[in-house]
Write a protein that holds these residues in place. Sequence first.
Motif, PDB file in Angstrom:
ATOM      1  N   ASP A  68       0.839  -1.209   0.000  1.00 60.89           N
ATOM      2  CA  ASP A  68       0.000   0.000   0.000  1.00 60.89           C
ATOM      3  C   ASP A  68       0.869   1.252   0.000  1.00 60.89           C
ATOM      4  O   ASP A  68       1.992   1.240   0.514  1.00 60.89           O
ATOM      5  CB  ASP A  68      -0.881   0.052   1.259  1.00 60.89           C
ATOM      6  CG  ASP A  68      -1.925  -1.028   1.273  1.00 60.89           C
ATOM      7  OD1 ASP A  68      -2.702  -1.128   0.310  1.00 60.89           O
ATOM      8  OD2 ASP A  68      -1.940  -1.799   2.255  1.00 60.89           O
ATOM      9  N   TRP A  69       0.324   2.314  -0.553  1.00 59.01           N
ATOM     10  CA  TRP A  69       0.962   3.616  -0.397  1.00 59.01           C
ATOM     11  C   TRP A  69       0.675   4.135   1.002  1.00 59.01           C
ATOM     12  O   TRP A  69      -0.401   3.902   1.549  1.00 59.01           O
ATOM     13  CB  TRP A  69       0.411   4.606  -1.426  1.00 59.01           C
ATOM     14  CG  TRP A  69       0.871   4.361  -2.833  1.00 59.01           C
ATOM     15  CD1 TRP A  69       0.277   3.567  -3.758  1.00 59.01           C
ATOM     16  CD2 TRP A  69       2.016   4.929  -3.469  1.00 59.01           C
ATOM     17  NE1 TRP A  69       0.985   3.602  -4.938  1.00 59.01           N
ATOM     18  CE2 TRP A  69       2.054   4.431  -4.789  1.00 59.01           C
ATOM     19  CE3 TRP A  69       3.026   5.809  -3.053  1.00 59.01           C
ATOM     20  CZ2 TRP A  69       3.063   4.793  -5.694  1.00 59.01           C
ATOM     21  CZ3 TRP A  69       4.021   6.166  -3.953  1.00 59.01           C
ATOM     22  CH2 TRP A  69       4.038   5.660  -5.257  1.00 59.01           C
ATOM     23  N   ARG A  94      -7.810  13.131   2.313  1.00 56.50           N
ATOM     24  CA  ARG A  94      -8.294  11.790   1.959  1.00 56.50           C
ATOM     25  C   ARG A  94      -9.804  11.806   1.730  1.00 56.50           C
ATOM     26  O   ARG A  94     -10.311  11.212   0.771  1.00 56.50           O
ATOM     27  CB  ARG A  94      -7.946  10.796   3.065  1.00 56.50           C
ATOM     28  CG  ARG A  94      -8.343   9.358   2.706  1.00 56.50           C
ATOM     29  CD  ARG A  94      -8.091   8.418   3.850  1.00 56.50           C
ATOM     30  NE  ARG A  94      -8.726   8.911   5.062  1.00 56.50           N
ATOM     31  CZ  ARG A  94      -8.449   8.472   6.277  1.00 56.50           C
ATOM     32  NH1 ARG A  94      -7.535   7.569   6.441  1.00 56.50           N
ATOM     33  NH2 ARG A  94      -9.089   8.957   7.328  1.00 56.50           N
ATOM     34  N   THR A  98     -11.336  10.791  -1.878  1.00 58.70           N
ATOM     35  CA  THR A  98     -12.224   9.631  -1.980  1.00 58.70           C
ATOM     36  C   THR A  98     -13.635  10.052  -2.372  1.00 58.70           C
ATOM     37  O   THR A  98     -14.331   9.328  -3.079  1.00 58.70           O
ATOM     38  CB  THR A  98     -12.256   8.827  -0.660  1.00 58.70           C
ATOM     39  OG1 THR A  98     -12.545   9.727   0.415  1.00 58.70           O
ATOM     40  CG2 THR A  98     -10.930   8.161  -0.397  1.00 58.70           C
ATOM     41  N   ASP A 102     -11.819   8.539  -6.064  1.00 59.17           N
ATOM     42  CA  ASP A 102     -10.576   7.785  -5.965  1.00 59.17           C
ATOM     43  C   ASP A 102     -10.538   7.101  -4.606  1.00 59.17           C
ATOM     44  O   ASP A 102     -10.433   7.753  -3.580  1.00 59.17           O
ATOM     45  CB  ASP A 102      -9.377   8.728  -6.124  1.00 59.17           C
ATOM     46  CG  ASP A 102      -8.056   7.978  -6.086  1.00 59.17           C
ATOM     47  OD1 ASP A 102      -8.072   6.763  -5.808  1.00 59.17           O
ATOM     48  OD2 ASP A 102      -7.017   8.611  -6.339  1.00 59.17           O
ATOM     49  N   LYS A 103     -10.650   5.797  -4.615  1.00 55.43           N
ATOM     50  CA  LYS A 103     -10.700   5.057  -3.344  1.00 55.43           C
ATOM     51  C   LYS A 103      -9.319   4.607  -2.877  1.00 55.43           C
ATOM     52  O   LYS A 103      -9.196   3.901  -1.888  1.00 55.43           O
ATOM     53  CB  LYS A 103     -11.611   3.819  -3.491  1.00 55.43           C
ATOM     54  CG  LYS A 103     -13.018   4.138  -3.971  1.00 55.43           C
ATOM     55  CD  LYS A 103     -13.759   5.021  -2.984  1.00 55.43           C
ATOM     56  CE  LYS A 103     -15.168   5.340  -3.455  1.00 55.43           C
ATOM     57  NZ  LYS A 103     -15.788   6.444  -2.723  1.00 55.43           N
ATOM     58  N   ASN A 104      -8.269   4.991  -3.601  1.00 55.79           N
ATOM     59  CA  ASN A 104      -6.939   4.463  -3.292  1.00 55.79           C
ATOM     60  C   ASN A 104      -6.014   5.478  -2.630  1.00 55.79           C
ATOM     61  O   ASN A 104      -4.807   5.416  -2.802  1.00 55.79           O
ATOM     62  CB  ASN A 104      -6.279   3.947  -4.588  1.00 55.79           C
ATOM     63  CG  ASN A 104      -7.074   2.809  -5.183  1.00 55.79           C
ATOM     64  OD1 ASN A 104      -7.494   1.914  -4.461  1.00 55.79           O
ATOM     65  ND2 ASN A 104      -7.292   2.858  -6.482  1.00 55.79           N
ATOM     66  N   ARG A 107      -2.896   5.282   3.065  1.00 53.67           N
ATOM     67  CA  ARG A 107      -3.203   5.312   4.490  1.00 53.67           C
ATOM     68  C   ARG A 107      -2.272   6.319   5.160  1.00 53.67           C
ATOM     69  O   ARG A 107      -1.227   6.689   4.613  1.00 53.67           O
ATOM     70  CB  ARG A 107      -3.029   3.934   5.105  1.00 53.67           C
ATOM     71  CG  ARG A 107      -1.586   3.491   5.106  1.00 53.67           C
ATOM     72  CD  ARG A 107      -1.420   2.265   5.941  1.00 53.67           C
ATOM     73  NE  ARG A 107      -0.127   1.674   5.654  1.00 53.67           N
ATOM     74  CZ  ARG A 107       0.340   0.645   6.308  1.00 53.67           C
ATOM     75  NH1 ARG A 107      -0.365   0.095   7.258  1.00 53.67           N
ATOM     76  NH2 ARG A 107       1.519   0.150   6.001  1.00 53.67           N
ATOM     77  N   THR A 203       0.952   8.570  -7.032  1.00 52.70           N
ATOM     78  CA  THR A 203       0.566   7.166  -6.837  1.00 52.70           C
ATOM     79  C   THR A 203      -0.037   6.567  -8.112  1.00 52.70           C
ATOM     80  O   THR A 203      -0.242   5.364  -8.193  1.00 52.70           O
ATOM     81  CB  THR A 203      -0.464   7.028  -5.690  1.00 52.70           C
ATOM     82  OG1 THR A 203      -1.641   7.780  -6.036  1.00 52.70           O
ATOM     83  CG2 THR A 203       0.102   7.547  -4.390  1.00 52.70           C
ATOM     84  N   SER A 205      -2.999   7.064  -9.297  1.00 53.03           N
ATOM     85  CA  SER A 205      -4.429   6.696  -9.175  1.00 53.03           C
ATOM     86  C   SER A 205      -5.321   7.813  -9.690  1.00 53.03           C
ATOM     87  O   SER A 205      -6.513   7.802  -9.437  1.00 53.03           O
ATOM     88  CB  SER A 205      -4.774   6.393  -7.719  1.00 53.03           C
ATOM     89  OG  SER A 205      -4.527   7.533  -6.911  1.00 53.03           O
TER      90      SER A 205
END
Lengths: 206, 146
Positions: A68-69, A94, A98, A102-104, A107, A203, A205
């Motif tokens: 994961d990023w 975040r 989201t 974009d769900k990625n 964390r 990332t 994404s």
Amino acid sequence: MSTQRNFLFVFFVAMAFAGGGFFTYLAFMGPPAVPIHATVLPEPRSLPEFSLLDQAGNEFNRESFSGDWSLVFFGFTHCPDICPATLQQLSLARAKVTADGDKNFPRIVLVSVDPERDTPEVLDAYTKHFGEGVTGVTGTLPQLMNLTSSIGIFFAKSDQEDGTYSVDHSAVVLLINPDAEFQALFSAPHKIEHFVDDVPLITGSD
Amino acid sequence: LITRRLTILLASLLFVACQADSGPPLVASGIQVFMPLPGRSAAIAYFDIENRSGKTISITGISSPQFASSMIHETTLIDGVSRMQAVGQVVVEQSSSVSFEPGGLHVMLMNPVDELTTDAIVTLEIHYDEAGLMIIEARARPRSNP
């Protein structure tokens, strides 16, 4: 002569259309987007082997970054200003990203640089305030130094006039890639838009 | 002619002086109070404060009846390292503003007298110069939902 003149006319008309098309393309498509707030390392740097504890008391090590990023901030829970402000900015970034589909979004990891006061239990209550996807990590001083010294993070205890202490610390936010490599950094002062704009570009994404 | 010009000049100065004295010397805006985080006892306050008086004003302290103690602190960022220290007074030059903001000046409100609930009105008493007092208020908000 007439043929040559016709050829030149057609040539210039064609060039005019080609040029117009090119500028129209630029106007509508724009140049490729690149991060403008983050500093992206030319070559990602591998993190060292390290061993810390997360807020549940489980081991958190180099492998914990795999897959994961992660956006990593170094702070402490008694820090009243920049630490909660940064975690708030990351959480709101975040939420914004989201919400845009974009769900990625990476964390968020808070590495406490106050091992005397920040136990896993303290970090558990603290990080939950900022929502899901926020991990709190702590360890002994040597364990922390093992990680921070290798990636240029500074922290030092600072006595206050009222008898308590604060911790001076680097305010940078690191972006760690799914191969557990240090790939980019965001320098303070932070703004929500910096993360919203640049994280998806790095990332991939976006 | 000189007398007339002097009269106009004096009248203008008097007008400006009256304007300067017509309102409060300090005006606060953008007031935010964030509740203590879980396990912590310090709330924090941010705001902008503008000096509309004709002279420099020194803020000598900020207190709140809802908290046992309070302090003005400043976070500084030097070479990427964040440091926090107490600040004795904050000088607001005439016709200028000072921001209490994340990563800079802020008011630490420590040990609530009673439990602080979301949206509770928090009163801040801004003490300035010899005996100046300005009172501002804001609703306490959680960091997670400002």
